[in-house]
Design a protein around this motif. Structure first.
Motif, PDB file in Angstrom:
ATOM      1  N   GLU A 141       0.398  -1.410   0.008  1.00 52.12           N
ATOM      2  CA  GLU A 141       0.046  -0.271   0.068  1.00 52.12           C
ATOM      3  C   GLU A 141       1.301   1.248  -0.009  1.00 52.12           C
ATOM      4  O   GLU A 141       0.546   2.190  -1.447  1.00 52.12           O
ATOM      5  CB  GLU A 141      -0.942   0.024   1.055  1.00 52.12           C
ATOM      6  CG  GLU A 141      -1.285   0.991   1.407  1.00 52.12           C
ATOM      7  CD  GLU A 141      -2.983   1.681   2.871  1.00 52.12           C
ATOM      8  OE1 GLU A 141      -2.089   2.336   3.319  1.00 52.12           O
ATOM      9  OE2 GLU A 141      -3.331  -0.379   3.054  1.00 52.12           O
ATOM     10  N   THR A 142       1.622   1.260   0.882  1.00 48.98           N
ATOM     11  CA  THR A 142       2.185   2.503   0.521  1.00 48.98           C
ATOM     12  C   THR A 142       3.905   2.632   0.160  1.00 48.98           C
ATOM     13  O   THR A 142       3.683   4.244  -0.748  1.00 48.98           O
ATOM     14  CB  THR A 142       3.067   2.752   2.078  1.00 48.98           C
ATOM     15  OG1 THR A 142       4.391   1.543   1.925  1.00 48.98           O
ATOM     16  CG2 THR A 142       2.652   2.899   3.420  1.00 48.98           C
ATOM     17  N   LYS A 143       4.060   1.558  -0.669  1.00 53.69           N
ATOM     18  CA  LYS A 143       4.784   1.772  -1.931  1.00 53.69           C
ATOM     19  C   LYS A 143       4.246   2.268  -2.928  1.00 53.69           C
ATOM     20  O   LYS A 143       4.974   2.952  -4.006  1.00 53.69           O
ATOM     21  CB  LYS A 143       5.101  -0.139  -2.191  1.00 53.69           C
ATOM     22  CG  LYS A 143       6.537   0.239  -3.613  1.00 53.69           C
ATOM     23  CD  LYS A 143       7.166  -1.128  -3.934  1.00 53.69           C
ATOM     24  CE  LYS A 143       7.689  -1.146  -5.093  1.00 53.69           C
ATOM     25  NZ  LYS A 143       8.539  -2.484  -5.685  1.00 53.69           N
ATOM     26  N   TYR A 144       3.234   1.829  -3.432  1.00 47.95           N
ATOM     27  CA  TYR A 144       2.063   2.520  -4.271  1.00 47.95           C
ATOM     28  C   TYR A 144       1.834   3.720  -3.875  1.00 47.95           C
ATOM     29  O   TYR A 144       1.675   4.702  -4.665  1.00 47.95           O
ATOM     30  CB  TYR A 144       0.379   2.000  -4.234  1.00 47.95           C
ATOM     31  CG  TYR A 144      -0.033   0.065  -4.925  1.00 47.95           C
ATOM     32  CD1 TYR A 144       0.750   0.242  -6.366  1.00 47.95           C
ATOM     33  CD2 TYR A 144      -0.159  -1.059  -3.952  1.00 47.95           C
ATOM     34  CE1 TYR A 144       0.990  -0.853  -7.168  1.00 47.95           C
ATOM     35  CE2 TYR A 144      -0.435  -2.148  -6.060  1.00 47.95           C
ATOM     36  CZ  TYR A 144       0.258  -1.806  -7.092  1.00 47.95           C
ATOM     37  OH  TYR A 144       0.676  -3.066  -7.593  1.00 47.95           O
ATOM     38  N   ILE A 185      -7.570   7.758  -3.703  1.00 47.32           N
ATOM     39  CA  ILE A 185      -8.922   7.012  -2.899  1.00 47.32           C
ATOM     40  C   ILE A 185      -7.882   6.458  -2.168  1.00 47.32           C
ATOM     41  O   ILE A 185      -7.833   4.806  -3.191  1.00 47.32           O
ATOM     42  CB  ILE A 185      -9.789   6.842  -3.772  1.00 47.32           C
ATOM     43  CG1 ILE A 185      -9.790   7.988  -4.810  1.00 47.32           C
ATOM     44  CG2 ILE A 185     -11.023   6.099  -3.204  1.00 47.32           C
ATOM     45  CD1 ILE A 185     -11.631   7.710  -5.728  1.00 47.32           C
ATOM     46  N   VAL A 186      -8.106   5.497  -1.149  1.00 44.97           N
ATOM     47  CA  VAL A 186      -7.375   4.143  -0.073  1.00 44.97           C
ATOM     48  C   VAL A 186      -8.975   3.565   0.378  1.00 44.97           C
ATOM     49  O   VAL A 186      -9.003   4.431   1.253  1.00 44.97           O
ATOM     50  CB  VAL A 186      -6.137   4.711  -0.097  1.00 44.97           C
ATOM     51  CG1 VAL A 186      -6.739   6.292   1.114  1.00 44.97           C
ATOM     52  CG2 VAL A 186      -5.401   3.611   1.012  1.00 44.97           C
ATOM     53  N   ALA A 187      -8.874   2.473   0.255  1.00 38.22           N
ATOM     54  CA  ALA A 187      -9.738   1.765   0.969  1.00 38.22           C
ATOM     55  C   ALA A 187      -8.323   0.002   1.879  1.00 38.22           C
ATOM     56  O   ALA A 187      -7.846  -0.168   1.325  1.00 38.22           O
ATOM     57  CB  ALA A 187     -10.566   0.581   0.285  1.00 38.22           C
ATOM     58  N   GLY A 188      -8.097   0.723   2.854  1.00 40.18           N
ATOM     59  CA  GLY A 188      -6.822   0.598   3.735  1.00 40.18           C
ATOM     60  C   GLY A 188      -6.863  -0.934   3.696  1.00 40.18           C
ATOM     61  O   GLY A 188      -8.131  -1.806   3.725  1.00 40.18           O
ATOM     62  N   SER A 189      -5.488  -1.494   3.149  1.00 37.93           N
ATOM     63  CA  SER A 189      -5.326  -3.101   4.130  1.00 37.93           C
ATOM     64  C   SER A 189      -5.783  -3.446   5.997  1.00 37.93           C
ATOM     65  O   SER A 189      -6.053  -2.479   6.614  1.00 37.93           O
ATOM     66  CB  SER A 189      -3.506  -2.958   3.869  1.00 37.93           C
ATOM     67  OG  SER A 189      -2.748  -2.428   4.531  1.00 37.93           O
ATOM     68  N   TYR A 190      -5.982  -4.505   5.502  1.00 40.81           N
ATOM     69  CA  TYR A 190      -5.883  -5.620   7.025  1.00 40.81           C
ATOM     70  C   TYR A 190      -4.956  -4.400   7.986  1.00 40.81           C
ATOM     71  O   TYR A 190      -5.653  -3.555   9.062  1.00 40.81           O
ATOM     72  CB  TYR A 190      -5.921  -6.281   7.519  1.00 40.81           C
ATOM     73  CG  TYR A 190      -6.803  -7.211   6.762  1.00 40.81           C
ATOM     74  CD1 TYR A 190      -8.174  -6.552   6.369  1.00 40.81           C
ATOM     75  CD2 TYR A 190      -6.819  -8.226   5.823  1.00 40.81           C
ATOM     76  CE1 TYR A 190      -9.086  -7.177   5.800  1.00 40.81           C
ATOM     77  CE2 TYR A 190      -7.761  -9.469   5.181  1.00 40.81           C
ATOM     78  CZ  TYR A 190      -9.018  -9.054   5.238  1.00 40.81           C
ATOM     79  OH  TYR A 190      -9.984  -9.742   4.425  1.00 40.81           O
ATOM     80  N   ASP A 191      -3.584  -4.251   8.081  1.00 42.62           N
ATOM     81  CA  ASP A 191      -2.743  -4.218   9.133  1.00 42.62           C
ATOM     82  C   ASP A 191      -2.425  -2.947   8.754  1.00 42.62           C
ATOM     83  O   ASP A 191      -1.770  -2.618   8.337  1.00 42.62           O
ATOM     84  CB  ASP A 191      -1.467  -4.930   9.669  1.00 42.62           C
ATOM     85  CG  ASP A 191      -2.092  -6.760   9.974  1.00 42.62           C
ATOM     86  OD1 ASP A 191      -2.747  -6.837  10.633  1.00 42.62           O
ATOM     87  OD2 ASP A 191      -1.203  -7.650   8.794  1.00 42.62           O
ATOM     88  N   ARG A 192      -2.498  -2.069  10.124  1.00 39.41           N
ATOM     89  CA  ARG A 192      -2.983  -0.748  10.058  1.00 39.41           C
ATOM     90  C   ARG A 192      -1.003  -0.192  10.806  1.00 39.41           C
ATOM     91  O   ARG A 192      -0.658  -1.150  11.457  1.00 39.41           O
ATOM     92  CB  ARG A 192      -3.596   0.760  10.994  1.00 39.41           C
ATOM     93  CG  ARG A 192      -4.797   0.019   9.925  1.00 39.41           C
ATOM     94  CD  ARG A 192      -5.142  -0.074   8.609  1.00 39.41           C
ATOM     95  NE  ARG A 192      -4.002   1.093   7.671  1.00 39.41           N
ATOM     96  CZ  ARG A 192      -3.682   1.320   6.238  1.00 39.41           C
ATOM     97  NH1 ARG A 192      -4.257  -0.221   6.110  1.00 39.41           N
ATOM     98  NH2 ARG A 192      -3.411   2.224   6.109  1.00 39.41           N
ATOM     99  N   ASN A 193      -0.348   0.634  10.305  1.00 40.28           N
ATOM    100  CA  ASN A 193       0.413   1.204  11.219  1.00 40.28           C
ATOM    101  C   ASN A 193       0.496   2.330  11.353  1.00 40.28           C
ATOM    102  O   ASN A 193       1.256   3.528  10.461  1.00 40.28           O
ATOM    103  CB  ASN A 193       2.724   1.185  10.491  1.00 40.28           C
ATOM    104  CG  ASN A 193       3.740   0.961  11.314  1.00 40.28           C
ATOM    105  OD1 ASN A 193       3.800   1.618  11.620  1.00 40.28           O
ATOM    106  ND2 ASN A 193       4.034   0.230  11.305  1.00 40.28           N
TER     107      ASN A 193
END
Length: 334
Positions: free
Chosen positions: A106-109, A122-130
């Motif tokens: 996600e962050t690389k994109y 526009i972002v629908a985030g991944s499961y694990d967050r930091n």
């Protein structure tokens, strides 16, 4: 060697500025014959505008970035459709990034989209967050979060639904209709949406005299729904399986059929999302209708408004609708 703007101008016998105005469809002060001549040369020479160079000059690329966790999930497929349809109507192109629920991806994109100078993300985030890493990011374009909560700074709008209240209402209605033993088949524990649906279900049963409640968790997938229910030896002890989404529900139904358990007479099943791909499945799945297409539509509209200097709400909540169909035995008051 690629054809340049000044090459087109020379062949057409016009200025570079005239060619630029034709390309950008600003031809009100240019004669019709000149426009046709320039367009003919552009086509014959195979000229393609340098979007990167144009974005540097105009500070606009007319490109949006869209990050979703999985194109395989029909819920997100509908969001993509809403984004693409609306972006096209408003004159934007869309770069689709499929993160597969991987935060590093996600962050690389996001970094790549910044380098491409997109007009909005526009972002629908991944499961694990930091949270620490996310808060370190700085965005100079509109950022719209959809469905799942993220920690990035300067979010223009969070487009969401009230998963907690809908889940609470499901549990209350099932209890009112005689259900007393509940099996909760939830999504990933780290996912913000899964958390709210689980907590809402628990809230709906709070202080109610139920006989049994058990919860298990997995990924939002048919495979996990099937596996978790298939290995549950005492599943017939429960009146209903409340699932975190339709994929889990369909996996559960598949496992129940293999166990020769009748739905809904022996056990009921409730899903979440109202995915179109399951609309013709028998029995028809009881579920919650999600405004997934509208999420996509509104995310693009919010970016467009922001880019044009209009203010948008920090949080935009869309309505859901409970649908009690054939996989439950529920009678609603008219």
């Amino acid at each position: 060697m690629s054809v340049r703007l000044k090459d087109i101008a020379k062949i057409a016998g016009v200025s570079v500025g005239t060619v630029s105005r034709v390309i950008n469809q600003k031809t009100s002060e240019i004669g019709g014959e000149t426009v046709k001549r320039v367009e003919k040369v552009i086509k014959e020479e195979g000229y393609v505008p340098n979007i990167r160079a144009r974005s540097l000059k105009t500070n606009r690329s007319n490109i949006l970035g869209l990050l979703i966790p999985s194109i395989k999930n029909p819920f997100f497929t509908e969001i993509v459709r809403g984004v693409e349809d609306t972006a096209y109507d408003l004159g934007y192109s869309v770069i689709l990034c499929n993160t597969y629920d991987n935060f590093d991806k996600e962050t690389k994109y996001l970094n790549t989209l910044h380098e491409l100078r997109v007009d909005g993300i526009i972002v629908a985030g991944s499961y694990d967050r930091n949270k620490e890493k996310e808060e370190a990011y700085s965005f100079n374009v509109p950022l719209i979060a959809i469905d799942r909560a993220v920690y990035y700074k300067n979010i223009s709008t969070f487009i969401t639904t009230d998963n907690y209240s809908s889940s609470e209402k499901i549990a209350e209605i099932l209890f009112e209709n005689g259900y007393r033993s509940f099996f909760y088949l939830g999504g990933p524990k780290t996912n913000s949406v899964a958390k709210k649906r689980y907590k809402g279900t628990k809230a709906g049963l709070k202080k109610k005299e139920i006989s049994k409640f058990k919860e298990v968790f997995g990924n939002f997938s048919i495979e996990d729904g099937y596996t978790l229910i298939h290995k549950e030896k005492n599943i017939k002890d429960y009146d209903v399986i409340i699932s975190g989404n339709d994929l889990l529900a369909m996996g559960a139904i598949q496992a129940l059929r293999e166990k020769n358990i009748d739905i809904p007479n022996e056990i009921s099943v409730f899903g979440f999302d109202d995915m179109e791909i399951f609309s013709e499945i028998t029995p028809k799945l009881s579920t919650v209708k999600q405004p997934s297409y509208l999420m996509g539509v509104n995310s693009v509209k919010m970016i467009d408004k922001t880019l044009n200097g209009q203010r948008v709400k920090e949080k935009y909540e869309l309505p859901q609708k409970l649908l009690f169909r054939d996989t439950t035995k529920v009678k609603l008051n008219e």
